[in-house]
Design an enzyme around this catalytic site. Structure first.
Site, PDB file in Angstrom:
ATOM      1  N   SER A   1      79.791  56.595 -64.034  1.00 25.78           N
ATOM      2  CA  SER A   1      80.722  57.341 -64.878  1.00 25.78           C
ATOM      3  C   SER A   1      81.642  58.238 -64.068  1.00 25.78           C
ATOM      4  CB  SER A   1      79.960  58.191 -65.897  1.00 25.78           C
ATOM      5  OG  SER A   1      79.221  59.182 -65.240  1.00 25.78           O
TER       6      SER A   1
ATOM      7  N   THR B   1      82.889  59.753 -68.223  1.00 22.34           N
ATOM      8  CA  THR B   1      83.191  61.175 -68.073  1.00 22.34           C
ATOM      9  C   THR B   1      81.940  61.949 -68.426  1.00 22.34           C
ATOM     10  OG1 THR B   1      85.399  60.736 -68.933  1.00 22.34           O
ATOM     11  CG2 THR B   1      84.737  63.035 -68.868  1.00 22.34           C
TER      12      THR B   1
ATOM     13  N   THR C   1      85.328  62.943 -63.941  1.00 20.44           N
ATOM     14  CA  THR C   1      85.480  61.566 -64.453  1.00 20.44           C
ATOM     15  C   THR C   1      86.196  60.630 -63.496  1.00 20.44           C
ATOM     16  OG1 THR C   1      86.190  60.301 -66.390  1.00 20.44           O
ATOM     17  CG2 THR C   1      87.717  61.945 -65.580  1.00 20.44           C
TER      18      THR C   1
ATOM     19  N   ARG D   1      97.422  57.071 -64.144  1.00 15.06           N
ATOM     20  CA  ARG D   1      97.011  57.572 -65.467  1.00 15.06           C
ATOM     21  C   ARG D   1      96.122  58.821 -65.321  1.00 15.06           C
ATOM     22  NH1 ARG D   1      91.941  58.536 -68.353  1.00 15.06           N
ATOM     23  NH2 ARG D   1      92.393  58.295 -70.551  1.00 15.06           N
TER      24      ARG D   1
ATOM     25  N   THR E   1      84.330  63.910 -74.141  1.00 14.88           N
ATOM     26  CA  THR E   1      84.314  62.650 -73.412  1.00 14.88           C
ATOM     27  C   THR E   1      84.816  61.571 -74.366  1.00 14.88           C
ATOM     28  OG1 THR E   1      82.013  62.296 -74.040  1.00 14.88           O
ATOM     29  CG2 THR E   1      82.384  63.251 -71.886  1.00 14.88           C
ATOM     30  N   GLY E   2      85.220  60.446 -73.796  1.00 13.52           N
ATOM     31  CA  GLY E   2      85.714  59.371 -74.656  1.00 13.52           C
ATOM     32  C   GLY E   2      87.198  59.186 -74.449  1.00 13.52           C
TER      33      GLY E   2
HETATM   34  N1  GLY Z   1      87.874  61.286 -71.376  1.00 15.85           N
HETATM   35  C1  GLY Z   1      88.133  60.695 -70.140  1.00 15.85           C
HETATM   36  C2  GLY Z   1      89.474  60.159 -70.002  1.00 15.85           C
HETATM   37  O1  GLY Z   1      90.104  59.780 -70.964  1.00 15.85           O
HETATM   38  O2  GLY Z   1      89.946  60.110 -68.888  1.00 15.85           O
END
Ligand code: GLY
Length: 362
Positions: free
Chosen positions: A89, A200, A218, A228, A251-252
């Site tokens: 992760s 994450t 993350t 990104r 997270t997500g």
């Molecule tokens: N929540 C992690 C991301 O979108 O990078």
């Protein structure tokens, strides 16, 4: 081990604030614990990976026991996962971006340091991005460094450049590359569903004095487009701490967390008197509402307050085999009773098979 670090930013912000105390708008009341007892110290993490979830909280707990600050605890706990290649992760051992290298995001916030914050984004070749984020907070007057600048800064402070691509992650990336088809993050007009997939975690720490800190770290999304940046390094989205109230982490699907300032929103709801659990649920509801109750991605919130209450809610849950009940994702808790995994709430049932088939890396 010395834990005392003096922050130039803390000095500057403290000096600037003398005689300028502003009232906080709104009702500031923290939900009451059962029986009025304080549950301190307390560490919670959104991490579910069995390889490191206990190690993260144990390391953080030991730092607190040795007299470290909540930020020391959150950082060193997070490092356990960042450095472990079994944990996919975060950076080392995690999936790379679409071109096969890592660009990592991380943020830190420290309540006792005047709720100060630091972050890095798109940081390459450094195994412990959250430690670089901490130095951005402590050794600069900036909040976030990104890309090449973040790497230069890390090297200036003695961090070593290393290859973060393990053999397992390389093979996973090659497999993805060879079977791409629709499983990427580009969005032609005909593509109906948003892709999802990330790794994450958040570590939130409340110490015995009621001081609070948090870290989020993350890889971003698996095989993401180069450049990104998600919500993890965005203060208020992937992480928020208010030393008078509590802390929250997301997270997500980071883009959706940014759109509602998810972690700030959770802390602000706790400021209004919601419990951490209700505040997490509220954020998930807000995200769901933006998508007419049919969000095609995952999001999970964790939160704790100054009294030592805590909670979690996932936007999409799963049906528990034994009970048939809708439940959320697990999250790790470490307090005086020891370490345990608890199950959070879920706002919505899992996506259907048909819906899932549209989304890569689920
Ligand atoms: N929540 C992690 C991301 O979108 O990078």
């Amino acid at each position: 081990m010395s834990f005392k670090r003096i922050s130039r930013r803390k000095f500057i912000s403290g000096a600037a604030g003398i005689g300028m105390s502003l009232p906080i708008l709104g009702k500031a009341s923290i939900s009451k614990t059962q029986g009025g007892k304080l549950n301190r110290p307390l560490i919670i993490t959104s991490k579910t990976n069995p390889a490191t979830r206990e190690g993260v909280t144990t390391a953080a707990w030991e730092i607190l026991q040795a007299g470290g600050s909540p930020l020391d605890a959150a950082e060193k706990g997070t490092n356990v996962s960042e450095l472990d290649p079994r944990d996919t992760s975060v950076g080392y051992g995690g999936d790379p971006n679409e071109e096969g290298f890592h660009q990592l995001d991380a943020s830190v916030m420290s309540g006792p340091d005047n709720n100060n914050a630091g972050a890095v984004s798109a940081l390459e070749n450094i195994k412990t991005p959250c430690s670089v984020a901490r130095l951005v907070m402590e050794r600069t007057d900036h909040l976030m460094l990104t890309g090449k600048g973040a790497l230069k800064f890390a090297k200036m402070h003695g961090f070593k450049e290393e290859d973060l691509l393990t053999e397992a992650a390389r093979k996973h990336w090659v497999d993805w590359k060879e079977t791409l088809s629709e499983r990427d993050y580009y969005h032609p007009p005909h593509k109906k569903f948003q892709p999802e997939g990330g790794g994450t975690f958040n570590v939130l720490v409340l110490d015995a004095n009621g001081d609070i800190a948090g870290v989020t770290s993350t890889i971003g999304h698996h095989f993401k487009i180069v450049g990104r940046v998600g919500d993890s390094p965005i203060i208020g989205a992937g992480l928020y701490v208010d030393n008078a109230i509590g802390a929250a982490g997301a997270t997500g699907h980071g883009a959706e967390s940014i759109k509602v300032c998810a972690s700030f929103l959770a802390v602000d709801k706790m400021r209004e008197g919601m419990s951490p659990q209700d505040a997490c649920r509220y954020v998930c509801q807000r995200v769901s509402d933006r998508h007419n109750g049919k969000p095609m991605f995952g999001l999970k919130m964790v939160a704790l307050n100054k009294n030592g209450e805590y909670g979690s809610c996932s936007l999409r849950g799963k049906i528990e085999a034994e009970t048939g009940k809708l439940v959320g994702s697990g999250f790790g808790v470490r307090d005086a009773k020891g370490f345990r995994m608890e199950t959070g709430l879920a706002l919505l049932p899992p996506m259907t098979k048909e819906e899932r088939a549209q989304i890569p890396w689920r």
